[in-house]
Each structure stands twice: as C-alpha cells, then as structure tokens.
Design an enzyme around this catalytic site. Structure first.
Site, PDB file in Angstrom:
ATOM      1  N   ARG A  37     -21.534  30.783  13.869  1.00 15.48           N
ATOM      2  CA  ARG A  37     -22.861  30.347  14.324  1.00 15.48           C
ATOM      3  C   ARG A  37     -23.076  30.667  15.805  1.00 15.48           C
ATOM      4  O   ARG A  37     -24.210  30.779  16.253  1.00 15.48           O
ATOM      5  CB  ARG A  37     -23.030  28.829  14.135  1.00 15.48           C
ATOM      6  CG  ARG A  37     -23.529  28.398  12.782  1.00 15.48           C
ATOM      7  CD  ARG A  37     -25.021  28.574  12.638  1.00 15.48           C
ATOM      8  NE  ARG A  37     -25.431  28.447  11.266  1.00 15.48           N
ATOM      9  CZ  ARG A  37     -25.786  27.286  10.701  1.00 15.48           C
ATOM     10  NH1 ARG A  37     -25.751  26.176  11.406  1.00 15.48           N
ATOM     11  NH2 ARG A  37     -26.160  27.257   9.434  1.00 15.48           N
ATOM     12  N   LYS A  52     -24.724   5.867   4.324  1.00 12.09           N
ATOM     13  CA  LYS A  52     -23.652   6.767   3.876  1.00 12.09           C
ATOM     14  C   LYS A  52     -22.543   5.919   3.238  1.00 12.09           C
ATOM     15  O   LYS A  52     -22.111   4.929   3.814  1.00 12.09           O
ATOM     16  CB  LYS A  52     -23.094   7.552   5.078  1.00 12.09           C
ATOM     17  CG  LYS A  52     -22.222   8.722   4.703  1.00 12.09           C
ATOM     18  CD  LYS A  52     -22.026   9.667   5.891  1.00 12.09           C
ATOM     19  CE  LYS A  52     -21.244  10.917   5.474  1.00 12.09           C
ATOM     20  NZ  LYS A  52     -21.152  11.901   6.587  1.00 12.09           N
ATOM     21  N   GLU A  65     -23.321  24.713  17.408  1.00 11.06           N
ATOM     22  CA  GLU A  65     -22.269  25.626  17.862  1.00 11.06           C
ATOM     23  C   GLU A  65     -22.807  26.603  18.906  1.00 11.06           C
ATOM     24  O   GLU A  65     -22.115  26.931  19.875  1.00 11.06           O
ATOM     25  CB  GLU A  65     -21.677  26.388  16.678  1.00 11.06           C
ATOM     26  CG  GLU A  65     -20.814  25.527  15.740  1.00 11.06           C
ATOM     27  CD  GLU A  65     -21.624  24.764  14.718  1.00 11.06           C
ATOM     28  OE1 GLU A  65     -22.862  24.918  14.675  1.00 11.06           O
ATOM     29  OE2 GLU A  65     -21.024  23.992  13.948  1.00 11.06           O
TER      30      GLU A  65
HETATM   31  C1  LIG Z   1     -22.846  24.916  10.930  1.00 11.05           C
HETATM   32  C2  LIG Z   1     -21.986  23.759  10.481  1.00 11.05           C
HETATM   33  N1  LIG Z   1     -21.279  23.070  11.399  1.00 11.05           N
HETATM   34  C3  LIG Z   1     -20.508  22.029  11.020  1.00 11.05           C
HETATM   35  C4  LIG Z   1     -20.426  21.676   9.694  1.00 11.05           C
HETATM   36  C5  LIG Z   1     -19.510  20.554   9.266  1.00 11.05           C
HETATM   37  N2  LIG Z   1     -20.274  19.444   8.692  1.00 11.05           N
HETATM   38  C6  LIG Z   1     -20.410  19.275   7.396  1.00 11.05           C
HETATM   39  S1  LIG Z   1     -21.307  17.954   7.004  1.00 11.05           S
HETATM   40  C7  LIG Z   1     -21.517  17.557   8.643  1.00 11.05           C
HETATM   41  C8  LIG Z   1     -22.288  16.362   9.045  1.00 11.05           C
HETATM   42  C9  LIG Z   1     -23.634  16.377   8.402  1.00 11.05           C
HETATM   43  O1  LIG Z   1     -24.331  15.196   8.780  1.00 11.05           O
HETATM   44  P1  LIG Z   1     -25.666  14.870   8.005  1.00 11.05           P
HETATM   45  O2  LIG Z   1     -26.506  16.076   7.939  1.00 11.05           O
HETATM   46  O3  LIG Z   1     -26.237  13.675   8.657  1.00 11.05           O
HETATM   47  O4  LIG Z   1     -25.213  14.572   6.511  1.00 11.05           O
HETATM   48  P2  LIG Z   1     -24.449  13.269   5.957  1.00 11.05           P
HETATM   49  O5  LIG Z   1     -22.992  13.655   5.874  1.00 11.05           O
HETATM   50  O6  LIG Z   1     -24.704  12.149   6.891  1.00 11.05           O
HETATM   51  O7  LIG Z   1     -25.041  13.024   4.599  1.00 11.05           O
HETATM   52  C10 LIG Z   1     -20.885  18.482   9.439  1.00 11.05           C
HETATM   53  C11 LIG Z   1     -20.845  18.431  10.915  1.00 11.05           C
HETATM   54  C12 LIG Z   1     -21.173  22.434   8.765  1.00 11.05           C
HETATM   55  N3  LIG Z   1     -21.129  22.176   7.433  1.00 11.05           N
HETATM   56  N4  LIG Z   1     -21.950  23.448   9.179  1.00 11.05           N
END
Ligand SMILES: Cc1ncc(C[n+]2csc(CCOP(=O)(O)OP(=O)(O)O)c2C)c(N)n1
Ligand SMILES: CC(=O)[C@@H](O)[C@H](O)COP(=O)(O)O
Ligand SMILES: [Mg+2]
Length: 630
Positions: A394, A280, A366
């Site tokens: 959610r 990342k 969630e």
């Molecule tokens: C249902 C939900 N909960 C929380 C979020 C907030 N959120 C956005 S990106 C993320 C982390 C995603 O991690 P990953 O899938 O590993 O993607 P990366 O950022 O590492 O590329 C979170 C918790 C969301 N978008 N949707």
C-alpha cells in the site's frame, strides 16, 4: 429443536420470514458462527458484530443482483453461512476450503474479493457506475468498518462517489475497534456522532415507537427520521461529501435495521451512508470482554472461551523484533516505531509498553505511515516502520518517492514475509524483495532465523546513510539461541553456512533451514553441496557469488518470494560479469507465478515447489544437465 437456520439455503429464503423470525434467525446464526469458528479458528469478533446487519441486508436487498461488498471481508462468516456455505464452514481458512475473506470465485454472493482493507467503497462505486451504464447489476452496498474507513483510499472513494451523486449505499459498521482500539480524528468524530444528542434523540424516538401500534409506529418512525435527519443535517462530514447520512442506529436492533434499510432502499436517489453502531464480539462474553474482542482466534472451547495454544516453544519473530527494538531503544533515544493499526501484530506493542511516546499507530494508513517515517528520518530520528510485507504494498510509491529517492534512513521491519498460511494469497508476503531491490539506495536484508533477525535489527539501527529493510517470516523462529547483543553485519556480506563443492545452494532469508535439509539429501546422493546465506539481496555480496560461481558446477538461489527478487538480482550480476558464459548451471527457486491459496505454510511451500526435496532435485537435475566444460 426447530431451527430457522436449517431452512435457509439462500438469502431469498429470508424474504419469507417475519421480522420477528429474522431476529430469531440472527440469534441462531450467532450461535452457529461461534460453534463453527471454535473448531477452525479465525476472525470471530468482527463476524459476531455484524450478525444482525448481515441478516437484515440479505433480507432487505436482493442479493446477489444487489452487490453486497464487505470491506476486509474478515467479518463475512455470517454472510457465508447465509449464502449456501454453512456446510463448508468447517473448512474455513484451510487447504482446499473456504477462504477467510470474501472471494469472487467462491460464490456469486461475493461480488468482490477483499482482505486488504478500505477497498469496498471504490468497488461499490464501480458496480454503481456499471449499473448506470447499462450493466445488469442492482444496488451496490459497501459495508466498511470504523477502522477501515480511516484509510485514505476510503476518502478517495467517498469523494468521488459523493460528487457523482449516484445511488449507492455505504454501511459504516462502527464498533469502535480496529484490531487494536481505533486511533485518529475520524474515530473520535464518529464516536462523537454516535454519542451526540442526535443519538439520544434517536433512542428516545425508538422507545416511543416500541409502544405504539403498527400504523402509528410507522408515522412515529418517519417523524423521528425527519427530526434526526434535520439535526444530523448540521452537516456531518459525510453529507458535506454528498452522502445522505442516516444514523447512528443500533446495529443489533433488527427492527431498527430493517426499517432503516427498507426506507433507504425505497427512497434513496443518491449515495447514502448509514452509520451503524455495533459491538465487536457481540453476544459472546469471552469475545466482548477481551481486549482484542477475539479479532483473530485459534480454535477455542466455547464454554470457557479458552483458546488452544499453538504449542510452539520458540519465540515468534514478531516477539524477537519487539524485544530487540526495545532493547536498542534503551540506549538510543532516536529510535521510534511506526505501525499502521497493527501494534500487536508487528510487536510494536512490546516497544510501546516501554516507550509509549515513541510508538506511533497511524491507523490503517500505510501510505501516510511511510512518508511520516520519512519525515521523522529527515529530522534526524531513526524510524522503524513496521508493516507486514503484504500491507507494505500500500505504501510503495511513498517508499520510492519519499524515502529511496531522497535517500532517507527509514528502517522497514517487514514481518509476514513469504507465505503466511491461513490468510492465504491476499496476505502472502511475496513481492517485497522485488519491489525493494529495484530501488536505488535501498539495502534489503532477510533473516534466516531469529538470531539473524537480532543482528539485522541492530545493523538497521546503526545504518544512517539511507533506507534499509529487513524481512522475516510469520510465526515462531527456528529455536536457535538468541544473542543478548546483536552483531553489526557488514552491509552486503553474506556467509557460508556449510562448506561443500559441486553444488552451491545460496539462500536468502527464511528458507535456509530447507536449504540445509536439501544439502543433506544431495549428500545422500554422493554429491557435496555448499550452503550459503546471502543475508543481503541488495547490495549483493559479489565476492561470495563470484566465488561460488567459479568453484561450483551448479548454483541454486532460493527465496521466499516471487520471481524478480533475489534470484533475479543474482542472475543480473552473473550475466553482467560474464559468469554465465561458462559451464556454470544456475537455477533460481522462487514462488511460482501464480497466487497460492490458504493452507498450512509447509503445504503452501510444497505447492510452490520449494521443499528441501524440490531443491535437492532441482540441484541434482542441474548437475546432470550442467553444461559440459569445454
Ligand atoms: C491495508 C490493510 N492494512 C491492514 C490490515 C489488517 N487489518 C485487518 S482488519 C483490521 C482492522 C479493521 O477494523 P474495522 O474496519 O473497524 O473492522 P472490525 O474488525 O472492527 O470489524 C486491520 C488493521 C488490512 N486488512 N489491510
Ligand atoms: C484480517 C487481517 O488482515 C488481519 O487480521 C490479519 O489476518 C492478521 O494477520 P496475522 O494473523 O498474521 O497477524
Ligand atoms: Mg471496527
């Protein structure tokens, strides 16, 4: 300087490039994304992690006929650049500009919108089944991160798709980061997969391939795949679910990506999961070296990585929540905090600094987080479940079935209530008032400012007779002085903020300041206006509402939420008590019945018809047309 990127107008142009040129294109694309996001801000880290993957996917697959579905979609900036939106990147996440996520209406290359995580595999399965039922669509490719695959919904999809055995592709983008460092057993498992002998075997095989001439290299690669496949077929969890597992591969090695994707695309008969290890923030030192990998950044200076300061002087509501909860927890050992992968976004990181063993990050889960909190409450603890309004959607059935129905004292700290700005419609905290006030036993509060938030957190901590929720807006507060100690609010009691006559403005939550401005505009028209802060949408302050209804000609309710929330509750009460049978004119001012795209929050509220001017005009109009007393 000659730039390959300048010649790319659509992914089909990538088919004309050699593998080396594709690698060069990726380098150019990375620089382009850094430059663009430095001017707009946005989700930089995740986008930089998928630059090579994006190029390789569009080079190997036939988009848009093949459906490339990005989970969350926050990593889709390289995708947007390659799919004809490079010129628009300067408008990213701005009014009238490009969305910060994938969006069907924005491009044929965005077959499915996103922003809430963990939806991509389900959507991809939909496209896959549609193809098999004769719809004109190609392959479906879901790109899902290691954080997003920790959500239950992803397993529902893997379970279903794996069992059906239809040809589809899941790219697990494993950068060992969520917004915060990842949590959970799956994260450990995936790290294990990436770090096993399998990965070493893979790396060794790749090294050999790099020194072999063309034809022999292909044989060596095929041999490596067979051997690593055999090793991996010890049964990764994904294979147990019916997916062919390929990997782990280096998600920044273009030749590896291309050969694996080409081979998979040629051979796959059923569902395939390709485990892609990435970094990342890849390729930009300030991002790679920062704790959050520049997950979400403001505008920044490319040379130094220094982000522009927001310039706000009041603390954010989030900070006030984190600090207040920590202060209360000093005296109450039963207080615990639950977050769904967003410790810093909710302010529970502040709480965790002091009470690490009383803060629980359940991952992007969630649903689990809410019922976990219910279990904690059933055991006598005081759980504060801190989840953004939009993401709390959610866990709604869990709120109904596990919390409200059992009348368990879970406290819901609902940040990002109302319109949130750059994240747009997918992240609006529009619906929680309606979906919470509908529930028996639930107490629903909204903070008009950060001082009120302190009082509501304090009140929630003391409220042990059932579930209680308090909502507050995204961003900085109003600058009011913050009390050292919170007051215990009387449940169901609102307050008159500005006494007046004729017109009553009854505000619930963060729009109180706008209501006070509206009262000034009304006064300038020679009409007197009362402004009240309801504080509670459930239970309503019946005495206050009756008094306002009986002593004013017009009653206006105002809320940062959709229809069916606070105003509806007030209208139920007025109708059921006969207070609507008389000369009173009532108007309920809510968000409109449509989704509002990204802009600055003030502009979004203007679009919603909720400015002080709108409120004053509605009130004066109602006064003019208020039914005449008979
Ligand atoms: C249902 C939900 N909960 C929380 C979020 C907030 N959120 C956005 S990106 C993320 C982390 C995603 O991690 P990953 O899938 O590993 O993607 P990366 O950022 O590492 O590329 C979170 C918790 C969301 N978008 N949707
Ligand atoms: C992509 C995503 O869902 C999160 O990164 C979200 O954008 C965070 O929102 P805030 O910026 O309001 O914390
Ligand atoms: Mg990740």
């Amino acid at each position: 300087m000659h730039s390959l990127l300048d010649e790319i107008t659509a992914p089909s142009d990538l088919k004309t490039l050699s593998d080396q040129q594709l690698a060069q294109l990726a380098d150019e694309l990375r620089v382009d994304v850094i430059e663009a996001v430095s001017r707009t801000g946005g989700h930089l880290g995740s986008s930089l992690g998928v630059v090579e993957l994006t190029v390789a996917l569009h080079a190997v697959f036939d988009t848009p006929k093949d459906k490339l579905i990005w989970d969350v979609g926050h990593q889709c900036y390289p995708h947007k650049v390659l799919t004809g939106r490079r010129a628009g990147m300067g408008t990213l996440r701005q009014e009238g500009g490009l969305s910060g996520f994938t969006k069907r209406s924005e491009s044929p290359y965005d077959p499915f919108g996103a922003a809430h995580s963990s939806t991509s595999i389900s959507a991809a399965h939909g496209f896959t089944v549609a193809r098999d039922l004769g719809q004109d669509t190609g392959d479906a490719i879901a790109v899902i991160g290691d954080g997003s695959i920790s959500a239950g919904m992803a397993y529902e999809a893997l379970n279903n798709a794996g069992a059906e055995g239809r040809r589809m592709f899941v790219i697990l983008n494993d950068n060992e980061m969520s917004i915060a460092p990842p949590v959970g057993a799956m994260s450990k498992y995936m790290s294990g997969l990436a770090g096993t002998a399998l990965a070493q075997l893979n790396a060794f095989g790749q090294d050999i391939e790099t020194v072999l001439p063309g034809p022999m290299r292909d044989h060596a690669r095929r041999a490596r795949e067979l051997v690593t496949g055999a090793v991996a077929s010890q049964g990764t969890i994904f294979e147990e679910l019916g997916f062919e597992y390929i990997g782990p591969i280096d998600g920044h090695d273009m030749s590896q990506l291309l050969s694996v994707l080409r081979s998979a695309r040629t051979r796959a008969k059923g569902p395939v999961l390709i485990h892609c290890c990435t970094v990342k923030g890849k390729g930009y030192a300030p991002a790679e070296t920062s704790a959050d990998k520049y997950h979400g950044v403001a505008k920044f200076d490319v040379a130094s990585g220094a982000q522009m300061k927001s310039g706000a002087n009041a603390p954010s509501y989030t900070t006030v929540f984190g600090q207040t909860l920590t202060q209360l927890a000093e005296k109450d050992s039963k207080i615990v905090g639950i977050t769904a992968a967003m410790p810093s976004g909710t302010g529970l990181d502040i709480f965790a600094q002091r009470f690490a063993d009383r803060m629980f990050d359940v991952g992007i889960a969630e649903q689990h987080g809410v019922t976990f909190a219910a279990g904690l409450a059933a055991s006598g603890l005081k759980p504060f479940c801190a989840i953004y309004s939009t993401f709390l959607q959610r866990g709604y059935d869990q709120i109904v079935h596990d919390v409200a129905l059992q009348n368990l004292p879970v406290r819901f700290a609902i940040d990002r209530a109302g319109l949130v700005g750059a994240d747009g419609a997918t992240h609006a905290g529009a619906f929680d008032i309606g979906f919470l006030t509908a529930l028996p036993n639930m107490v629903v509060m909204a903070a008009a400012d950060e001082a009120e938030l302190v009082h509501m957190i304090t009140t929630a901590a003391a409220h042990d007779t059932g579930p209680i929720a308090f909502r507050y807006p995204r961003g900085t507060g109003t600058g009011v002085s913050i009390p050292q100690e919170g007051e215990l609010l009387q449940i169901g009691k609102g307050r008159i903020v500005r006494p007046g006559a004729e017109i009553a403005l009854l505000s619930f939550g963060g729009h109180l300041a706008e209501a006070l401005k509206a009262a000034d505009l009304i006064s300038a028209q020679g009409v007197d206006a009362t402004v009240a802060d309801a504080r509670f949408a459930k239970p309503l302050d019946h005495a206050l509402i009756s008094k306002l209804a009986k002593t004013h000609k017009v009653l206006i309710t105002i809320e940062q939420g959709a229809q069916g929330g606070f105003g509806a509750m007030v209208l139920h009460y007025l109708a059921d008590t006969g207070l609507l049978d008389g000369p009173l004119a009532v108007r309920s001012m809510t968000l409109p019945d449509r989704f509002i795209d990204q802009a600055a929050p003030d502009a979004m509220y203007a679009d919603a018809g909720l400015t002080a001017t709108d409120i004053a005009a509605t009130a004066l109009q109602a006064l003019k047309r208020a039914p005449v007393s008979v």
